[in-house]
Design an enzyme around this catalytic site. Structure first.
Site, mmCIF file in Angstrom:
data_model
loop_
_atom_site.group_PDB
_atom_site.id
_atom_site.type_symbol
_atom_site.label_atom_id
_atom_site.label_comp_id
_atom_site.label_asym_id
_atom_site.label_seq_id
_atom_site.Cartn_x
_atom_site.Cartn_y
_atom_site.Cartn_z
ATOM 1 N N ARG A 18 84.800 36.036 -33.835
ATOM 2 C CA ARG A 18 84.409 36.239 -35.226
ATOM 3 C C ARG A 18 83.032 36.895 -35.276
ATOM 4 N NH1 ARG A 18 79.909 34.123 -34.687
ATOM 5 N NH2 ARG A 18 79.660 34.195 -36.924
ATOM 6 N N ASP A 30 78.995 41.389 -43.529
ATOM 7 C CA ASP A 30 80.332 41.802 -43.123
ATOM 8 C C ASP A 30 80.729 43.134 -43.749
ATOM 9 O OD1 ASP A 30 82.065 39.463 -41.630
ATOM 10 O OD2 ASP A 30 80.359 38.690 -42.756
ATOM 11 N N ASN A 45 78.677 38.757 -47.359
ATOM 12 C CA ASN A 45 78.370 37.969 -46.170
ATOM 13 C C ASN A 45 78.984 36.586 -46.342
ATOM 14 O OD1 ASN A 45 77.021 37.796 -43.574
ATOM 15 N ND2 ASN A 45 75.579 36.393 -44.533
ATOM 16 N N ALA A 101 81.401 40.251 -37.844
ATOM 17 C CA ALA A 101 81.880 41.597 -38.147
ATOM 18 C C ALA A 101 81.784 42.567 -36.956
ATOM 19 C CB ALA A 101 81.135 42.154 -39.364
#
Length: 352
Positions: A49, A237, A247, A51
């Site tokens: 995980r 993100d 985010n 981005a």
């Protein structure tokens, strides 16, 4: 933790090795696979995980898919690659790095033979990974210059080595500020509902021997009001063309609280997170995750059975609350419509 801690890598035997982040901090479990669908599942389940990291993982996944393809015709391999990309792309809708990496990979093989395509995809996946590490290190240096001396920095979720190719965005800034002597302490929010601040950021800071305190998300306002925070630094993100920032859920509150308490609020993210095709944050898709992530903790129910749960994974912070956006090509400030385009178009890093 060394500066070059790497949570994912391509192995010599044609497999991908990654750290299962759902098992931290209790266990450090590494997974090896030659199956791109296992990579997709890892992204979907948050074993991998962050981005930038899911973009890297997707790139490696596409390289795996090409190697596994039995198509002998060039068009057949390209079709297999596009099908694999569709599966990888579907795993997480909010972080733009995922689609960015896949599009970059697919563009390489439009006019290539099968054998060359396999080589190009692996080479490009490695390049995406290496560029991320180098870019994060530059980003850390730019960000460290913004952190006042003797600062206590607040951060949210996890935007460190675990969320990237190996150095970190927001925690890369923290790491660089610590090395520069500007930082004396970090305040990390636990970050509900997945507790990535408590499980992952705390683990990274402890491994890096950086002094920190973990606080409940709901204690952020009190901590700021007491005058104990010199800056807030978070990752992202997706960043819209106007500077609105998506985010981890809870970021918006921190930005508003920082504004109220006259504390600078910085976002650290690579240019691959900037989506100039999305005009504002209103157009950013917000992932809705399983209710179980709120109503239970690691399989233990903490809410009555049948409780109605809303579980958005992200929120959007309006650009007016963002003091600056730190990238590997420099620092962008308002008006973001101009400055974000400038850092995205920069051929070489330039101080902002």
């Amino acid at each position: 933790m060394s500066e070059m801690f790497v949570p994912i890598e391509w192995l010599a035997d044609g497999k991908v090795r990654f750290l299962d982040q759902t098992r931290l901090p209790q266990e450090e479990v590494w997974v090896e696979t030659a199956d791109y669908e296992r990579i997709a599942d890892a992204i979907r389940r948050l074993e991998v995980r962050g981005a930038p990291l899911i973009g890297i993982a997707a790139a490696y996944g596409l390289a795996l898919a090409a190697r596994a393809s039995r198509a002998k015709e060039d068009d057949g391999l390209r079709a297999d690659a596009r099908a694999a990309a569709d599966i990888l792309r579907s795993t997480r809708p909010t972080a733009v790095n995922l689609a960015w990496a896949l599009d970059r990979m697919l563009a390489l093989i439009e006019n290539t033979c099968s054998d060359e395509a396999r080589l190009l995809l692996l080479r490009e996946a490695r390049a995406i990974h290496e560029e991320d590490i180098a870019g994060n290190q530059r980003m850390g240096q730019y960000g460290a210059e913004l952190i006042p001396a003797d600062s206590n920095v607040m951060t949210h979720c996890n935007a460190g080595a675990l969320a990237t190719g190996g150095y970190g965005t927001a925690l890369g800034v923290v790491r660089a500020a610590w090395e520069a002597g500007n930082l004396v302490h970090v305040t990390a929010t636990e970050t509900r509902p997945l507790l990535q601040g408590a499980r992952l950021t705390a683990w990274e800071l402890r491994e890096g021997a950086i002094p920190f305190t973990l606080i409940p998300d709901s204690a952020a306002g009190l901590t700021m009001r007491r005058g104990r925070i010199g800056a807030v630094v978070v990752g992202a993100d997706r960043i819209a063309a106007n500077g609105d920032v998506a985010n981890k859920i809870g970021t918006y509150q921190l930005a508003v609280l920082a504004h109220e308490n006259e504390i600078p609020f910085y976002v650290a993210a690579p240019i691959s997170t900037i989506d100039l095709a999305t005009p504002t944050g209103d157009e950013i898709p917000i992932e809705e995750r399983s209710p179980d992530e709120v109503s239970s903790v690691r399989g233990t129910d903490i809410a009555p059975q049948g409780t109605d749960v809303s579980n958005p994974a992200f929120d959007v912070t309006p650009n007016k609350y963002v003091t600056a956006i730190i990238t590997e090509n420099g620092v962008a400030r308002a008006p973001y419509g101009e400055s974000l385009r400038s850092v995205c178009e920069a051929g070489v890093p330039a101080r902002g």
